[in-house]
Write an enzyme that holds these catalytic residues in place. Sequence first.
Site, short mmCIF file in Angstrom:
data_model
loop_
_atom_site.label_atom_id
_atom_site.label_comp_id
_atom_site.label_asym_id
_atom_site.label_seq_id
_atom_site.Cartn_x
_atom_site.Cartn_y
_atom_site.Cartn_z
N GLY A 484 0.82 -1.20 0.00
CA GLY A 484 0.00 0.00 0.00
C GLY A 484 0.85 1.25 0.00
N ASN A 663 6.52 10.53 -6.36
CA ASN A 663 5.13 10.60 -6.80
C ASN A 663 4.34 11.34 -5.73
OD1 ASN A 663 2.33 10.01 -7.11
ND2 ASN A 663 2.83 8.22 -8.35
N LYS A 665 1.32 12.14 -5.30
CA LYS A 665 0.04 11.57 -4.86
C LYS A 665 0.31 10.46 -3.84
CE LYS A 665 -2.57 9.66 -7.99
NZ LYS A 665 -3.65 9.35 -8.95
N GLN A 670 1.11 8.47 1.93
CA GLN A 670 1.95 7.93 2.99
C GLN A 670 1.96 8.88 4.18
OE1 GLN A 670 2.60 4.88 3.17
NE2 GLN A 670 4.75 4.63 2.73
N GLY A 733 13.19 8.40 2.66
CA GLY A 733 11.95 7.66 2.88
C GLY A 733 10.82 8.51 3.45
N GLY A 735 7.81 6.84 4.61
CA GLY A 735 6.83 5.96 5.24
C GLY A 735 6.54 6.26 6.69
N GLU A 736 7.52 6.75 7.41
CA GLU A 736 7.34 6.84 8.86
C GLU A 736 7.32 8.25 9.42
OE1 GLU A 736 10.45 3.75 9.06
OE2 GLU A 736 9.31 2.96 10.74
MO1 MOS Z 1 8.39 -0.34 9.83
S1 MOS Z 1 7.88 -0.18 11.77
O1 MOS Z 1 9.99 -0.29 9.69
O2 MOS Z 1 7.43 -1.27 8.94
#
Ligand code: MOS
Length: 769
Positions: A484, A663, A665, A670, A733, A735-736
């Site tokens: 995702g 990207n 979008k 994220q 990154g 993601g976090e």
């Molecule tokens: Mo993450 S907590 O590195 O999926």
Amino acid sequence: MTTVTEAPAPPGGATKGRVVGAPVDRVDGREKTTGAARYSAEYPYPDLVHAVLVPATITRGRITRIDTARASAVPGVLAVLTHLNAPRLKPVRRPTPFDLSGAVAGTPVDYLNTDEVHWDGQPVAVVVAESLETARHAARLVRVGYEEAPAAVDFTAELDHAEPDKGNPVQPGRTAKGDAPAALAAAAVSVDLSFRTPPYNHNALEPHSTTAVWDGDRLTVHEGTQNIGWLRRHLANRFGVPADGVRVVSTYVGGAFGGRFRVWAGTILAVLAARAVGRPVRLMLSREEVYRTVGGRTPSVQRVALGARPDGRLTAIVHTAVTRTGRSGGDNEPVTGVSRHQYACDNILAEQKRVRLDVLPNATMRAPGESIGTFALESAVDELAVRLDLDPIEVRLRNEPDVGPVDGKKFSHRRVREAYALGAERFGWAERDPRPGSMRDGRWLVGTGVATAYHPALMMGAQVTVRLSAGGSVLVRCGFHEFGNGAATAQTQIAAQALGVPVEAVTVEYGSSDQPTGPMGGGSMQTASVAADLLAACEKVRRSVLGLAGRSPDSPLRGCAPGDVEARDGGLFRVGRPGEGETYAEILGRAGRGEVEAAVGTGSRLAGVAGQARSFGRALRGLRSFGRAATGAQFCEVRVDSDTGEVRVSRWTGVFDIGTVVNPKLAGSQLRGGIVMGLGMALGEETLVDPRTGRIMNPSLAEYHIPVHADVPRIDVHVLDDPDPTMPLGVVGAGEVGITGVAAAIANAVRHATGRRLTELPITLDRLL
Ligand code: MOS
């Protein structure tokens, strides 16, 4: 600056101009939205059977007796597996530089190979039956007798027994610079606050599921994972079969967030059950079973004490924390890490301890460490601003570091000032009346708050192959993870740009061990890690094609060095000379070649073990040379009901520096997703643990409150789109970082609205009344 809030996709996808940076639609979007995407528990096999776990109902001890007669007698039951009759497993291997796969065990506990019970809910039997209903029914008929042993499960009660965290290569357990306690005692202005955060559990949309199929010693596992390469080797080690005979298929994954990084009971036991009954086995955990068998986030107790001069310059930062692991496994969550990076200060003490409890080992969960660490640090900085009578953004900017505050490393780049400047403008921060309780709208007390977001940027290695065909199509193969996050789409764009072809011409094969091994999908490092090796493979392809062209006297590219040409319009062209070049079809056609292929990482001596040593080398080198991180500024407005204490988040602006945005979008998704999860942490989520038994008491979405649409305001997300010069394509990154700072921004806004400093999550109305 790029606004990603409402970025429409151009019709037909981004085939013109730069492809990296375009809001291309997800390559897997159609399959997911039409239901064509097949998740791990949806693979049909003609003779498929179903497995259901039987959980232990004691906290710790031994099984003395297990009665399976009634369960076995149910028509349709094929097997009731217990420690008395289950096939033997090899023990979890100690990780070595050449095989780290033992490190992905959620716990070394040998399910069904031991009579020991280590936590309430540990599977002690597995029922396999022709239908799911039969298996569920029979599982309830298994009777287990236990001899109970003393257990420690109450985090608060065990705090006095906390032991120092020894740390690991990327995260020391203790860091001391200068003399923070002395500087704190001598400070003109100080705050000293204690914080508590509760345990949290993973609630991915798709519950953890496994379909396991044996064919002799060959194994196919359909499993949503963040770690295809390690899972494959781990299963090979546990079941004593060659790794090349283990196939992991993980094409579609319904969310991961750290909960699919390790290997938990359901996976091992599905494979074990399939081995025992000689039929394909599907094991899909119920929501409750996810709570009982997949680790969640540790609770924490934290102290943040800050000393400052009257002008707001910090003179002391003390950040200490106690967290927990299971006695039977789990890593300490690096809660205090953020305090080593965020503010310039001569005296910093960051120190962690942990207690070991007889509970399910904890897992990684989105931004482990920074999620809850920023809650404490950024709340304390806000409180300091109140004491200093300074604007909370101003306090932060006066302490913005020029180099790593502890390690003295140069930042590869850092844009916290720009994030605050832009965020303040978008949010309308200047209109804020700083006095607590001064903003009111009817019965709602209105407050605004900010906090800094931070997450380090790491990289690992990947194996990638790229094949360019004479017709101009490109096939990229790399077993990375799409849960995702948009990984497949991002790499499609990167390949399209590197070879100068439309995104439609690129196919990326990912998500299984059939492809060359990818990096793990975690730590916000996958996109950059794959990009590094994908770009290298594309460069090899371009050089090969240029070599073919150079052999022909007819080619306009004859005599060109690689730096003289660029890939665009489906071929190679001289830089700055439009029209001087050739399409791939022309070059390959003349050379009589149907395709050109290149591989990166696969020739490594360590390829068979996923190049993990090479990978770690890359990660560590990156850490050694620069301070690299994604950062951001979170702004929010809350409304607190003056009668009931109900807190609503009414506005959000987040401005982030994630380097190059591949990207907008997907990056927006994220970041927004991280903010929504942070909102859950701040206001609703909390795993309730019975302090007598360690049993999780609210293992369902009815009782564990994640945010619903009505809880989430319009979220304004912006990215600075400033490439990091030390990362491939400049990518850091995404993601976090989005979740970090969120809980603090909300707590700070509540402080502004009400004058109350809440230091315990979640901020529920009972804590405000
Ligand atoms: Mo993450 S907590 O590195 O999926």
